[in-house]
Design an enzyme around this catalytic site. Structure first.
Site, PDB file in Angstrom:
ATOM      1  N   SER A 262      35.154  30.423  48.934  1.00 31.01           N
ATOM      2  CA  SER A 262      35.981  30.053  47.795  1.00 31.01           C
ATOM      3  C   SER A 262      35.998  31.190  46.788  1.00 31.01           C
ATOM      4  CB  SER A 262      35.438  28.780  47.125  1.00 31.01           C
ATOM      5  OG  SER A 262      36.025  28.582  45.869  1.00 31.01           O
ATOM      6  N   LYS A 263      37.193  31.512  46.316  1.00 37.78           N
ATOM      7  CA  LYS A 263      37.322  32.534  45.273  1.00 37.78           C
ATOM      8  C   LYS A 263      36.555  32.113  44.022  1.00 37.78           C
ATOM      9  CE  LYS A 263      39.457  36.298  43.629  1.00 37.78           C
ATOM     10  NZ  LYS A 263      39.246  37.645  44.160  1.00 37.78           N
ATOM     11  N   ARG A 264      36.545  30.805  43.752  1.00 37.74           N
ATOM     12  CA  ARG A 264      35.855  30.304  42.559  1.00 37.74           C
ATOM     13  C   ARG A 264      34.362  30.593  42.608  1.00 37.74           C
ATOM     14  NH1 ARG A 264      39.148  26.028  43.748  1.00 37.74           N
ATOM     15  NH2 ARG A 264      37.433  24.819  44.621  1.00 37.74           N
ATOM     16  N   ASP A 272      39.755  42.095  47.577  1.00 39.58           N
ATOM     17  CA  ASP A 272      38.375  42.404  47.182  1.00 39.58           C
ATOM     18  C   ASP A 272      37.688  43.251  48.253  1.00 39.58           C
ATOM     19  OD1 ASP A 272      38.604  40.919  44.834  1.00 39.58           O
ATOM     20  OD2 ASP A 272      37.892  39.082  45.801  1.00 39.58           O
TER      21      ASP A 272
END
Length: 491
Positions: A262-264, A272
């Site tokens: 998850s990016k979160r 990235d």
């Protein structure tokens, strides 16, 4: 609702006779690893079968849109060599390829479905989230049994409504997935999902079915989290009388045994990974193997090789764990396999982050790094000593393996400086000849000469390349200046 001639004309546009896949991202700002894997699998399925690969932008969830995100999608696909045959930027026979530009279609098909008894208007007040998910108690919704005449009258009077799918109360629905096989669910467990929202935009689930059919999609690749929605998709296809495409549900990419990436939570997106110094081709190779296994032991493949061998049967039901160290291994293998020229081009910007001196040859520095680099972002700190001699402690001259101490290092530098000063040909061979000749004349091993030279020239105990290469790249004047400074430290 338009007359049936219009629907027949839409059907006539649909290409047939070959495999057609689509990558249909939402423009939310970045390409996460799972999304990239979906793009890869859809591209590989199409290309393996000499079929058609389509890009469709799914932007009906206006609240999640990010400015510039469509450009990120185009850029990522281009960098990853995933060329599309049809899409918003190249056109095609079944466009438009942006969902909001297809807005007028969905209402027509929702009304067609109502006319066939597989959908109904719902005038109940619902929150926006309920509109999107359809999560409500079906038995409590009075609109499901509303007479058609009353529904038409209220709609004509301008009363706002959504259109919901009418799921049968009884029986079961069975669908087939290429990975998970046949799955049967009780219809009573399915909700009457919203197909068309009050603003006229379709929900994700409805737009997908309509667009996949009208674009002739033969294989639908998506995450296994959509398995629970597949029965409702089947019922929509059946309600329209359309053929059902092959479903390919892929298990998630996990950060560990318990958590999805998850990016979160700080897990890397494609962008990235590139910013962290990974090569696109290595990322493509590794991500393809996250949940898909080729036959045999080989792991390193070009994209063309993957295209030739890709088989849906190799996709696993089990979640795949993203291992950054495994990706580093792939990246190192790709770096070592590059031509010297290609590596110098890739490494150049990273070398120049710390080596500003234009007299230092980037290609020469890159040649020292290629076999010693796993990710490109390691490069700047490895080579900064070429730009400026770091402040170092004289204790670095002490090295047990080369039998160097402060006294012997002083002796070696006193001997090597005048020998190099008299050197007319500043090449590896000539510099090496001076040092080995000096070692022979002093009856010591070569390392006893080369260790203090390397320390004085680089100010580092660990360097890419040895004394000879460092001296040659620095050039005669800078090299001799540094050796004299080293001798001063030992005085």
């Amino acid at each position: 609702m338009k007359d049936l001639t219009w629907f027949a004309e839409m059907e006539a546009r649909i290409p047939s006779g070959k495999v057609r896949t689509r990558f249909a991202p939402s423009p939310t700002g970045y390409m996460h690893v799972g999304n990239l894997r979906t793009a890869l699998y859809t591209w590989l399925i199409a290309r393996h079968a000499q079929g058609t690969f389509i890009l469709r932008i799914e932007d009906t969830d206006q609240g999640r849109l990010v400015e510039g995100a469509v450009d990120v999608i185009y850029k990522t696909l281009a960098e990853c060599h995933l060329d599309h045959d049809e899409g918003p930027d190249v056109g095609g026979p079944v466009g438009p390829y942006v969902q909001t530009e297809r807005r007028g279609l969905y209402k027509e098909y929702a009304e067609l479905l109502m006319s066939r008894g597989h959908a109904y208007r719902c005038f109940c007040e619902k929150t926006a989230s309920e509109e999107d998910t359809g999560e409500f108690g079906r038995g409590d919704d009075p609109c499901r049994t509303l007479p058609q005449e009353e529904s038409d009258r209220r709609a004509a009077a301008g009363e706002p409504y959504v259109i919901r799918q009418r799921i049968p109360h009884e029986g079961t629905t069975t669908f087939h997935d290429e990975i998970f096989g046949d799955i049967t669910v009780e219809n009573a467990e399915l909700d009457d999902q919203v197909l068309l929202k009050r603003d006229g935009l379709p929900t994700y689930n409805f737009a997908n079915v309509v667009d996949d059919h009208l674009m002739g999609i033969t294989h639908v690749v998506r995450g296994s989290e959509y398995l629970s929605s597949a029965p409702k998709y089947n019922l929509l296809y059946e309600g329209f009388g359309w053929p059902i495409p092959k479903y390919v549900h892929c298990s998630p990419v996990m950060r560990d045994a318990h958590s999805k990436m998850s990016k979160r939570h700080g897990d890397p997106s494609y962008e990235d990974l590139i910013a962290q110094g990974f090569l696109t081709d290595a990322v493509i190779n590794y991500v393809t193997l996250l949940g898909w296994s080729p036959r045999g032991e080989q792991e390193i493949f070009t994209l063309d090789e993957l295209r030739d061998i890709f088989d849906i049967s190799g996709i696993s039901k089990s979640p795949a764990i993203f291992d950054i160290e495994k990706l580093r291994y792939f990246n190192a293998a790709y770096i070592r396999a590059m031509s010297p020229e290609a590596f110098a081009q890739a490494a150049g910007p990273y070398i120049r982050q710390t080596v500003k001196n234009p007299a230092i040859d980037v290609s020469a520095v890159a040649a020292l790094l290629q076999q010693r680099t796993e990710v490109l972002t390691e490069i700047p700190e490895k080579v900064d000593f070429f730009d400026a001699l770091p402040d170092y402690d004289a204790e670095l001259f002490v090295h047990k393996k080369s039998k160097s101490d402060l006294a012997s290092s002083k002796q070696m530098l006193e001997a090597v400086i005048p020998a190099l000063e008299g050197l007319s040909d500043w090449t590896d061979e000539a510099i090496l000849g001076v040092m080995t000749g000096l070692a022979e004349s002093l009856a010591v091993k070569n390392a006893k000469v080369m260790w203090p030279v390397r320390i004085a020239a680089a100010g580092r105990a660990v360097t890419p390349g040895g004394a000879v290469e460092i001296c040659r790249i620095l050039g005669r004047d800078e090299c001799l200046c540094r050796l004299r400074l080293g001798l001063e430290k030992l005085a």
